[in-house]
Design a protein around this motif. Sequence first.
Motif, PDB file in Angstrom:
ATOM      1  N   LYS A  49      45.033  51.487  57.209  1.00  0.00           N
ATOM      2  CA  LYS A  49      46.134  50.641  56.773  1.00  0.00           C
ATOM      3  C   LYS A  49      46.427  50.718  55.285  1.00  0.00           C
ATOM      4  N   LEU A  50      46.085  51.827  54.642  1.00  0.00           N
ATOM      5  CA  LEU A  50      46.583  52.013  53.282  1.00  0.00           C
ATOM      6  C   LEU A  50      48.086  52.251  53.359  1.00  0.00           C
ATOM      7  N   GLU A  51      48.513  52.789  54.490  1.00  0.00           N
ATOM      8  CA  GLU A  51      49.948  52.846  54.783  1.00  0.00           C
ATOM      9  C   GLU A  51      50.204  51.966  55.996  1.00  0.00           C
ATOM     10  N   GLU A  52      51.291  51.236  55.929  1.00  0.00           N
ATOM     11  CA  GLU A  52      51.678  50.370  57.033  1.00  0.00           C
ATOM     12  C   GLU A  52      52.489  51.190  58.030  1.00  0.00           C
ATOM     13  N   PRO A  53      52.009  51.325  59.278  1.00  0.00           N
ATOM     14  CA  PRO A  53      52.804  52.072  60.253  1.00  0.00           C
ATOM     15  C   PRO A  53      54.143  51.367  60.504  1.00  0.00           C
ATOM     16  N   THR A  54      55.194  52.164  60.686  1.00  0.00           N
ATOM     17  CA  THR A  54      56.493  51.565  60.981  1.00  0.00           C
ATOM     18  C   THR A  54      56.548  51.117  62.439  1.00  0.00           C
ATOM     19  N   ARG A  55      55.894  51.891  63.296  1.00  0.00           N
ATOM     20  CA  ARG A  55      55.936  51.593  64.726  1.00  0.00           C
ATOM     21  C   ARG A  55      54.705  52.222  65.366  1.00  0.00           C
ATOM     22  N   GLY A  56      54.280  51.687  66.477  1.00  0.00           N
ATOM     23  CA  GLY A  56      53.164  52.288  67.191  1.00  0.00           C
ATOM     24  C   GLY A  56      51.919  51.425  67.119  1.00  0.00           C
ATOM     25  N   GLU A  57      50.885  51.866  67.830  1.00  0.00           N
ATOM     26  CA  GLU A  57      49.661  51.083  67.920  1.00  0.00           C
ATOM     27  C   GLU A  57      48.467  51.888  67.452  1.00  0.00           C
ATOM     28  N   ILE A  58      47.592  51.235  66.698  1.00  0.00           N
ATOM     29  CA  ILE A  58      46.333  51.855  66.320  1.00  0.00           C
ATOM     30  C   ILE A  58      45.219  50.871  66.652  1.00  0.00           C
ATOM     31  N   THR A  59      44.192  51.346  67.347  1.00  0.00           N
ATOM     32  CA  THR A  59      43.039  50.507  67.631  1.00  0.00           C
ATOM     33  C   THR A  59      41.808  51.171  67.027  1.00  0.00           C
ATOM     34  N   VAL A  60      41.102  50.439  66.195  1.00  0.00           N
ATOM     35  CA  VAL A  60      39.902  50.983  65.570  1.00  0.00           C
ATOM     36  C   VAL A  60      38.696  50.171  66.024  1.00  0.00           C
ATOM     37  N   ASP A  61      37.735  50.840  66.645  1.00  0.00           N
ATOM     38  CA  ASP A  61      36.510  50.179  67.076  1.00  0.00           C
ATOM     39  C   ASP A  61      36.838  48.949  67.925  1.00  0.00           C
ATOM     40  N   GLY A  62      37.843  49.085  68.777  1.00  0.00           N
ATOM     41  CA  GLY A  62      38.204  48.003  69.684  1.00  0.00           C
ATOM     42  C   GLY A  62      39.125  46.948  69.092  1.00  0.00           C
ATOM     43  N   ILE A  63      39.375  47.010  67.776  1.00  0.00           N
ATOM     44  CA  ILE A  63      40.231  46.002  67.143  1.00  0.00           C
ATOM     45  C   ILE A  63      41.612  46.577  66.884  1.00  0.00           C
ATOM     46  N   PRO A  64      42.669  45.962  67.468  1.00  0.00           N
ATOM     47  CA  PRO A  64      44.010  46.488  67.212  1.00  0.00           C
ATOM     48  C   PRO A  64      44.429  46.241  65.764  1.00  0.00           C
ATOM     49  N   LEU A  65      45.004  47.273  65.159  1.00  0.00           N
ATOM     50  CA  LEU A  65      45.463  47.162  63.767  1.00  0.00           C
ATOM     51  C   LEU A  65      46.902  46.667  63.764  1.00  0.00           C
ATOM     52  N   ASN A  66      47.090  45.371  63.953  1.00  0.00           N
ATOM     53  CA  ASN A  66      48.455  44.880  63.818  1.00  0.00           C
ATOM     54  C   ASN A  66      48.503  43.951  62.619  1.00  0.00           C
ATOM     55  N   SER A  67      49.658  43.382  62.377  1.00  0.00           N
ATOM     56  CA  SER A  67      49.813  42.622  61.136  1.00  0.00           C
ATOM     57  C   SER A  67      48.919  41.380  61.091  1.00  0.00           C
ATOM     58  N   ASP A  68      48.474  40.915  62.265  1.00  0.00           N
ATOM     59  CA  ASP A  68      47.667  39.696  62.274  1.00  0.00           C
ATOM     60  C   ASP A  68      46.206  39.949  61.922  1.00  0.00           C
ATOM     61  N   VAL A  69      45.794  41.181  62.113  1.00  0.00           N
ATOM     62  CA  VAL A  69      44.374  41.445  62.015  1.00  0.00           C
ATOM     63  C   VAL A  69      43.896  41.349  60.567  1.00  0.00           C
ATOM     64  N   ASN A  70      42.658  40.993  60.396  1.00  0.00           N
ATOM     65  CA  ASN A  70      42.078  40.982  59.065  1.00  0.00           C
ATOM     66  C   ASN A  70      41.809  42.428  58.640  1.00  0.00           C
ATOM     67  N   VAL A  71      42.704  42.933  57.834  1.00  0.00           N
ATOM     68  CA  VAL A  71      42.647  44.333  57.429  1.00  0.00           C
ATOM     69  C   VAL A  71      41.309  44.656  56.761  1.00  0.00           C
ATOM     70  N   ASN A  72      40.825  43.699  55.973  1.00  0.00           N
ATOM     71  CA  ASN A  72      39.583  43.956  55.238  1.00  0.00           C
ATOM     72  C   ASN A  72      38.399  44.144  56.178  1.00  0.00           C
ATOM     73  N   ALA A  73      38.442  43.475  57.324  1.00  0.00           N
ATOM     74  CA  ALA A  73      37.363  43.627  58.293  1.00  0.00           C
ATOM     75  C   ALA A  73      37.321  45.052  58.824  1.00  0.00           C
ATOM     76  N   ILE A  74      38.504  45.632  59.075  1.00  0.00           N
ATOM     77  CA  ILE A  74      38.574  47.015  59.546  1.00  0.00           C
ATOM     78  C   ILE A  74      38.099  47.969  58.460  1.00  0.00           C
ATOM     79  N   ARG A  75      38.575  47.705  57.245  1.00  0.00           N
ATOM     80  CA  ARG A  75      38.265  48.639  56.153  1.00  0.00           C
ATOM     81  C   ARG A  75      36.773  48.696  55.845  1.00  0.00           C
ATOM     82  N   ARG A  76      36.073  47.592  56.118  1.00  0.00           N
ATOM     83  CA  ARG A  76      34.628  47.587  55.917  1.00  0.00           C
ATOM     84  C   ARG A  76      33.943  48.611  56.821  1.00  0.00           C
TER      85      ARG A  76
END
Lengths: 239, 225
Positions: A49-76
């Motif tokens: 999420k250094l770049e914000e996707p315009t459209r589409g879905e990304i799931t990292v380690d079971g956590i969806p990367l959408n605007s609600d998610v705690n980005v910092n938790a993913i980045r860790r």
Amino acid sequence: MILVKDLHKYFGKLEVLKGINCHIKEKEVVVVIGPSGSGKSTFLRCLNKLEEPTRGEITVDGIPLNSDVNVNAIRREVGMVFQRFNLFPHMTALENIILAPEVVRKTNKAEARKNGMELLAKVGLYDKADEYPDRLSGGQQQRVAIARALAMKPKIMLFDEATSALDPEMVGEVLSVMKDLAREGMTMVVVTHEMGFAREVGDRVIFMDEGIIMEEGKPNEVFENPKNPRTQAFLSKIL
Amino acid sequence: MGMNWHVVVDNMPILAKGALLTLELTAGAVAIGVIIGLFMALARLSKRKVVRAGAIAYIDFFRGTPLLVQIFLVYFGIPMLLKWQTMPDNYQYTAGILAMGLNSGAYIAEIFRAGIQSIDRGQTEAARSLGMTQAQALRYVILPQAFKRTIPPLGNEFIALLKDSSLLSIIAIQELFYTGKIIVGRTYQPLPMYLAVALYYLVMTQLIAQWVAYMERRLGKNDLG
């Protein structure tokens, strides 16, 4: 581990990613190759999420990367190594490494230092702990940067042209650290121009051009028998 | 009328007292200015439009109107707003420091903003990719580097502020210039006295310049960033 569905990214009106689909499994080393401007760095930067996707879905380690998610938790959980190292110039090598564990993971100083020194030993820079980045060569800086990312104990490592800014004689030392990581079973996504590395270490090669995945497969298949004419043209130019 | 340099020698201690007050007023204003400046710089760089617009309005107002007018606005305006019947003792000092602090906050905001923006984007990206929040990245990575780059322009601002504090004589604060003026009124020796006043200012601004140069050397020794 990473699931990408129909990923699109626009910069203004320019469509850089035109619908990327891919699945990266645990412990897999995926090498992304392609001409410059093909969107491979943007793709990588979307994964943390250094770049914000315009459209589409990304799931990292079971956590969806959408605007609600705690980005910092993913980045860790997702370490990143940059083309230009991006070490913090006002801190020593060791301080660079222990900052995030202390601040983000709240590791105590003694333990963070101990881990930091182990990581420096691992990348062959145990004796450079107290040097500032500007006293280190490019290859050494990049190895510190890798140690810094590893200090967060990530599950996934992203490499964005990690050797492209290095003098030729320093490429080897950085690649060898990356090879060690791959051997230890780290899940890795590597954007690179080092075809030797892709062949030797990659479990899978993805060839990107014009914002889409043109071809993917095992390194031998892609390098020996490229099916897509674009892949053939690209490989004939660089091999 | 002959020049009487003895006047200067005789009044050295009184001038020194005025100079000390000038330093204190400037130090107070600098403290307020740095705090306001930091917040306004961050607000100016905020992603939120309203916050950004507020900071821009603040900076435009305090940079775009004379400090003298701002001093009067604070000195006479606050008692009116708060409906005070009489002014508290020594209110002029509070008003003077506040006015100068508000004013310099606008300039310092721009200095900090430029400093923050001069730091390579890759630094923020590296910090954020390690899981740091925006605030953590600012505090541990961006501001320490930005601060070092702001030392020379900050030094200029402190020097300007020290000189501008002479404007506070207008609200009867007995700082250096005011003290000099009083002595001239008593002794009719404007040239020697104002030269002495100028010399005092010069010594103080030189001290700031030296201190800035020292800080620059000290902070610059570790790296080139």
